[in-house]
Enzyme design. Structure first.
Site, PDB file in Angstrom:
ATOM      1  N   LYS A  50       0.905  -1.263  -0.137  1.00  0.00           N
ATOM      2  CA  LYS A  50       0.212   0.411  -0.221  1.00  0.00           C
ATOM      3  C   LYS A  50       0.769   1.048   0.171  1.00  0.00           C
ATOM      4  CE  LYS A  50      -2.526  -2.424  -0.869  1.00  0.00           C
ATOM      5  NZ  LYS A  50      -2.218  -4.037  -0.342  1.00  0.00           N
ATOM      6  N   ALA A 179      -3.251 -12.266 -12.672  1.00  0.00           N
ATOM      7  CA  ALA A 179      -4.398 -11.279 -12.713  1.00  0.00           C
ATOM      8  C   ALA A 179      -4.697 -11.228 -11.442  1.00  0.00           C
ATOM      9  CB  ALA A 179      -3.905 -10.696 -13.664  1.00  0.00           C
ATOM     10  N   VAL A 235       1.479 -19.727 -19.826  1.00  0.00           N
ATOM     11  CA  VAL A 235       2.397 -19.982 -20.538  1.00  0.00           C
ATOM     12  C   VAL A 235       2.754 -21.746 -20.595  1.00  0.00           C
ATOM     13  CG1 VAL A 235       4.642 -19.615 -19.298  1.00  0.00           C
ATOM     14  CG2 VAL A 235       2.728 -17.858 -18.613  1.00  0.00           C
ATOM     15  N   GLY A 268      -0.961 -17.139  -7.259  1.00  0.00           N
ATOM     16  CA  GLY A 268      -1.558 -17.795  -5.741  1.00  0.00           C
ATOM     17  C   GLY A 268      -0.146 -18.000  -5.041  1.00  0.00           C
ATOM     18  N   HIS A 443     -24.391  15.663   0.959  1.00  0.00           N
ATOM     19  CA  HIS A 443     -23.225  15.925  -0.489  1.00  0.00           C
ATOM     20  C   HIS A 443     -21.804  16.915  -1.373  1.00  0.00           C
ATOM     21  CE1 HIS A 443     -23.212  17.807  -5.110  1.00  0.00           C
ATOM     22  NE2 HIS A 443     -23.786  18.922  -4.427  1.00  0.00           N
TER      23      HIS A 443
END
Ligand code: NAI
Length: 464
Positions: A50, A179, A235, A268, A443
């Site tokens: 992160k 991905a 692959v 994975g 808002h």
């Protein structure tokens, strides 16, 4: 030999949270950890990635958006090494934070590899410790390569997230295999730091566990930024050379090659079940390889031994492990914890735009032949998103037509990870979409798109 009420094997987000909760409930608690407290998440997972993603986002805003926002910064130079060092500091701060929490709650940290022994005993070094009430396995997971096609992680040309987090510079080119969350997050990071990125996914689309519309937005955004996305690709072979790798792929009925300085394996993770004496202590594994547990109690096949987190099976998410940690601590302390709603665990990928979801995808609703109605609201029609120059993405809410229950919700946007919880709370409390809209949304906020998507699912959207 020391005696505790509860001994936890592993100090990651499952184990250390379990320790805090059991200490809160008055149980004498020990955590066994061979490395840094905080586990993969804090040290080589969620937290440092992160930090890198934040650097990547700043780089991207400065390079592509700043001028239009009225900020002239001249030529933009990025330095992955600097971003990496900052991410290390952030990870270290968090790991120290976990150490502090263990002290604060008077949890004993036993340093070393814990070996489970029959009869709720755990050996650490030469010492054998006994748990009066329970042992909790929370040994987590680790990266894995694909050795059969030559993609063993060699830590130089074929790397995993473990090595990517410590690189001093961004490679000139990198091919990311897989991905899912890991692959998409690193593709985003290295693209922002100037690498030529190829993202390869075996299934027909990236982020395959997410709703297809979410995958589409991210794939388009990536292509716009110059990331080559190859989905539906197998692959078949890899030529691992001294300074580069050549991948041989079958994609769309055609053979092709992809050459890159580095390959990042993100296909994975494997669970950590070996070398800790599980089998000898009577802890059985499932056919898939994770620890077999009673789904109602998370107790393993060895009496008094529980299992939580990644090693107990998917979803391999820090917050799932933490919740299981709280659950077993309460159970062991003799409470009746609220059952874990495994169907209401948020899934978040922190790439840009972020992808967050809860509940069912539209594909799953179709498969289950549910009677549903979809509500959508695009951020291109949201005032706050326009003001912040973040109009990519949407909110999609899938409503059960009969009861207006929220079957699933999907958010793609720069702040999706923060916004999904409104819908998680709503689903946890069985709110209807009407009730989501009835709560007045301030808002201008991105969250107004949630109320609008709720309205759209009832055919009465306001602002499009
Ligand atoms: P993953 O299982 O989520 O994704 C791996 C992807 O690789 C899948 O889409 C799969 O189809 C693909 N794949 C598998 N074999 C392949 C092959 N031979 N060629 C091409 N593609 C192939 O695993 P990932 O991303 O490594 O993450 C591991 C675990 O950690 C997951 O459970 C994930 O949810 C979790 N995690 C969560 C994060 C988050 O919440 N943001 C971040 C990082 C990891």
């Amino acid at each position: 030999m020391a005696t505790f009420d509860i001994i936890i094997l592993g100090g990651g987000p499952a184990g250390y949270v379990c320790a805090i909760r059991s200490a809160q409930l008055g149980l004498s608690t020990a955590v066994v950890e061979k490395d840094k407290l905080g586990g993969v998440c804090v040290n080589i997972g969620c937290i440092p990635t992160k930090a890198l993603l934040h650097s990547a986002r700043v780089a991207s805003i400065v390079a592509h958006e700043a001028r239009d926002l009225g900020v002239e910064v001249g030529a933009v130079k990025t330095d992955y090494g600097v971003a990496m060092k900052r991410s290390r500091k952030v990870a270290e701060q968090n790991s120290k934070g976990v150490e502090f929490l263990m002290k604060k709650h008077k949890v004993t940290v036993l340093r070393g590899t814990g070996m489970l022994q029959p009869g709720r005993k755990v050996k650490v070094g030469a010492e054998v410790h006994e748990a009066k009430k329970a042992v909790v396995i929370a040994t987590g997971s680790r990266v894995k390569g694909i050795p059969p096609i030559g993609l063993d992680i060699n830590k130089t040309t074929v790397i995993s997230s473990d090595e990517a987090l410590f690189l001093e510079r961004a490679p000139a080119s990198i091919a990311v295999i897989g991905a899912g969350a890991v692959g998409c997050e690193f593709a985003d990071i290295f693209n922002a730091f100037g690498s030529k990125v190829t993202l390869i996914e075996a299934l027909p689309r990236i982020l395959p566990i997410e709703d297809a519309e979410s995958s589409d937005v991210v794939a388009k955004s990536y292509k716009k930024r110059g990331i080559e996305v190859i989905a539906g690709a197998k692959v078949t072979k890899a030529d691992v050379l001294q300074d580069k790798v050549i991948l041989h792929l079958e994609a769309g009925g055609q053979s092709r090659t992809v050459e890159a300085e580095k390959i990042l394996m993100a296909a994975g993770r494997a669970v950590n079940t070996e070398g800790s004496g599980f089998k000898e202590a009577g802890v059985q594994l499932t056919d898939q390889g994770w620890v077999k547990v009673n789904p109602k109690t998370l107790e393993t096949t060895a009496a008094g031994v529980y299992c939580i987190g990644d090693v107990a099976g998917p979803p391999m998410l820090a917050h799932k492990g933490s919740r299981e940690g709280v659950f077993v601590a309460e159970l062991i302390a003799g409470h009746k914890p609220h059952p874990i709603r495994y169907d209401n665990i948020p899934s978040v990928t922190y790439c840009h735009p972020e992808v967050a979801s809860i509940g069912l995808t539209e594909e799953q609703c179709k498969e289950k032949k549910l009677d549903y109605q979809v509500g959508r609201f695009p951020f291109s029609a949201n005032g706050r998103a326009r003001a912040s120059n973040e109009t990519e993405g949407f909110v999609k809410i899938i409503r059960d037509r009969r009861y207006s229950e929220i079957l699933g919700a999907h958010i793609v946007c720069g702040h999706a990870s923060e916004m999904i919880h409104e819908l998680a709370v709503a689903r946890e409390n069985e709110c209807t979409v009407e009730e989501v809209d009835l709560a007045v949304h301030a808002h201008p906020t991105l969250s107004e798109a949630i109320a609008e998507a709720a309205l759209d699912s009832m055919g009465r959207v306001m602002h499009i």
